[in-house]
Enzyme design. Structure first.
Site, short mmCIF file in Angstrom:
data_model
loop_
_atom_site.label_atom_id
_atom_site.label_comp_id
_atom_site.label_asym_id
_atom_site.label_seq_id
_atom_site.Cartn_x
_atom_site.Cartn_y
_atom_site.Cartn_z
N HIS A 391 -34.82 -77.70 -125.62
CA HIS A 391 -33.90 -77.96 -126.35
C HIS A 391 -32.89 -77.33 -127.00
O HIS A 391 -33.16 -76.01 -126.99
CB HIS A 391 -34.71 -78.84 -127.64
CG HIS A 391 -35.26 -77.97 -128.69
ND1 HIS A 391 -34.56 -77.54 -129.73
CD2 HIS A 391 -36.21 -77.13 -128.93
CE1 HIS A 391 -35.00 -76.89 -130.63
NE2 HIS A 391 -36.30 -76.46 -129.98
N TYR A 472 -22.86 -74.06 -138.88
CA TYR A 472 -23.04 -72.65 -139.46
C TYR A 472 -23.66 -71.65 -138.72
O TYR A 472 -24.11 -70.56 -138.91
CB TYR A 472 -23.92 -72.93 -140.83
CG TYR A 472 -25.25 -73.04 -140.76
CD1 TYR A 472 -26.17 -71.99 -141.10
CD2 TYR A 472 -25.82 -74.24 -140.24
CE1 TYR A 472 -27.43 -72.10 -140.67
CE2 TYR A 472 -27.13 -74.44 -139.89
CZ TYR A 472 -27.76 -73.64 -140.26
OH TYR A 472 -29.32 -73.58 -140.30
N ARG A 473 -24.09 -72.19 -137.57
CA ARG A 473 -24.86 -71.29 -136.41
C ARG A 473 -24.56 -71.89 -134.96
O ARG A 473 -24.47 -73.32 -135.15
CB ARG A 473 -26.25 -70.98 -136.89
CG ARG A 473 -27.25 -72.26 -136.79
CD ARG A 473 -28.55 -72.02 -137.49
NE ARG A 473 -29.43 -70.99 -136.95
CZ ARG A 473 -30.66 -70.72 -137.52
NH1 ARG A 473 -31.27 -71.39 -138.11
NH2 ARG A 473 -31.44 -69.84 -136.62
#
Length: 526
Positions: A391, A472-473
């Protein structure tokens, strides 16, 4: 889960010269320097990039600060790019795979000492190899009154998770905010202490972040400015009582009302943890089998979602959060929660209460995270699409308002389903922001899934950009793309961090390309 970790196809590597390998083995011991096929465990096991997956040229496993400094000296002498990882298990975002071919992964898992636990001031001092499971086991074994905050999967590094701005599900769930007093080896090999830790022998080294002058701890979050070798981590005293709460709403359109009911309770502190809102598909991925609901290789639709809801007795959207304190305080908080939830049509509130000293074995699996108990339960979501489980995640920052979140949910679902995947995810609400998450499960050996993931993520980034939002990542493969979306002032922040990179890392060896920050002249866009 060993079958999930086979080495994917990779680009041809750039070998490390023999003299550098000899120097590394002399400094660390031969068993702590991995070359050639031995690096397989440090390649992204969930890669969707195929032959473009970057494998490290080698792996160094230092055991202490002196060995970290030795690695930096050797890397500088031989112009070897480094890619530090605390445990290398950030699988949905690239794992331990570096960005640059020929890189040496610096794996800190041998630096796994719990250096101290201060029961009075509720702080532990850890090395980066300490995992959530290890810390939890130590606290239980010593009958500590402290409770860790843990993320969905407990096998990762406490410090590594905080440095990547990861989060858990207790009142101390903002993990980056709990760091205090870092020891950092700079790219030059110099050891720096931040905050009050910069005062030699300070008893407040891990109690006050400010110190004297500019605060620099934030420079080491998601950065390539140094290797954190230890840190103080603030922890929560175990409460006298806790209530694990869940709220289910029956319709897709109930999301906005649910968010708006919970947000005031987060802002005023009634709900002390964050509030995680997941859709029925993510619940099913965590506890069920996709084939039971959707045999076709097409996105799971609302008719099938209705079957999931009936089978597992869940809502279309499901919120989870915790209440903590004395029993009287928990009861008072719970009364306020009941009143707020009653205003949401069709909402159902379920509550399980626990004493603070509950045996972890007696806690319902769904409540473990709210009680600071690490597990591997969520690993199974990678297997939702069958085949070779994998995933990747899309993590978006939003205002915590029903209006904004409902718009984001529709946009994310549209893009995910357009590429043939299930929209499994939701939103984590903090008092003043929310994280929107889409967990994209795929078969990493499926020749349709891999390119579809590669197509999907940029489209999700574009959809976010259209809303004025940004992740944010990100997975390592998209770090440059995300960096361009932080574009205020013609990317003034990026220019600042690039100048810092040149000043702090003149040789350009420390994690080039991390978060889109490159040494001058080495960016792929140059």
């Amino acid at each position: 889960m060993a079958t999930m970790l086979a080495m994917p196809p990779c680009a041809p590597g750039v070998p490390i010269e023999a003299a550098a390998v000899r120097a590394l083995r002399d400094a660390l011991g031969s068993e702590n320097v991995l070359i050639d096929d031995a690096v397989a465990g440090h390649v992204d096991p969930y890669s969707f990039m195929g032959p473009e997956t970057v494998a490290p040229a080698g792996v160094a496993l230092p055991g202490d600060v002196a060995e970290v400094q030795a690695i930096l000296r050797i890397a500088t002498d031989h112009a070897i790019p480094l890619w530090p990882v605390s445990a290398g298990r950030n699988y949905a975002y690239g794992g331990a795979s570096p960005r640059v071919a020929g890189s040496l992964v610096v794996d800190l898992r041998r630096m796994n000492r719990i250096l101290s636990v201060d029961e009075e001031c509720a702080v532990a001092v850890l090395e980066p190899g300490v995992t959530f499971m290890q810390l939890h086991a130590r606290l239980r074994a010593t009958r500590s009154r402290l409770m860790p905050s843990v993320p969905d999967i407990g096998w990762g590094s406490v410090i590594g998770n905080a440095l990547e701005r990861g989060f858990g599900y207790t009142p101390y769930g903002d993990h980056a905010a709990q760091l205090c007093g870092l020891d950092v080896v700079l790219p030059t090999g110099e050891l720096v202490h931040t905050g009050m830790a910069a005062k030699a022998g300070s008893p407040a080294a891990h109690l006050y972040k400010g110190g004297y002058g500019p605060s620099v701890e934030g420079l080491y979050l998601q950065s390539s400015f140094g290797i954190v070798t230890q840190a103080g981590v603030w922890m929560m005293p175990r409460p006298a009582a806790a209530a694990a709460c869940s709220v289910q709403v029956p319709r897709s359109d109930d999301l906005a009302a649910l968010v708006d009911a919970l947000r005031p309770l987060l802002i005023d502190g009634t709900i002390q943890s964050n509030a995680v809102i997941g859709n029925a598909a993510i619940v099913a991925a965590a506890i069920g089998e996709r084939a039971d609901f959707c045999e076709a290789d097409v996105p799971i639709d609302d008719d099938r979602i209705a079957r999931v809801m009936e089978r597992f007795h869940v809502g279309y959207w499901n919120a989870r959060f915790g209440l903590y304190g004395t029993q009287a305080l928990v009861d008072a908080r719970l009364a306020a929660v009941r009143a707020a939830v009653s205003a949401v049509p069709g909402a159902v509130l379920d509550v399980r209460t626990y004493p603070g000293d509950i045996d972890p074995a007696a806690v319902h699996p769904a409540d473990r995270a709210q009680l600071g108990i690490p597990s591997l339960d969520m690993v199974r979501v990678a297997a939702w699409r069958g085949g070779q489980p994998a995933h990747t995640d899309f993590s978006l920052v939003l205002p915590p308002t029903g209006r904004e979140i409902a718009v984001a949910a529709r946009a994310i679902r549209r893009e995910v389903e357009a590429q043939g995947f299930d929209y499994a995810g939701g939103f984590t609400l903090f008092p003043r922001h929310a994280i929107g998450l889409a967990l994209v499960a795929f078969d990493r050996e499926d020749d349709r899934h891999r390119p579809a993931v590669r197509t999907l993520l940029p489209r999700l980034f574009d959809a976010a950009d259209a809303m004025g939002a940004a992740p944010y990542r990100s997975h390592t493969a998209f770090m440059d793309l995300i960096a361009t979306q932080y574009d205020a002032g013609d990317r003034a922040l990026w220019r600042l961090t690039s100048r810092l990179k040149d000043a702090i890392d003149p040789a350009g060896i420390m994690a080039p390309g991390k978060q889109g920050i490159w040494p001058t002249g080495r960016s792929p866009s140059n």
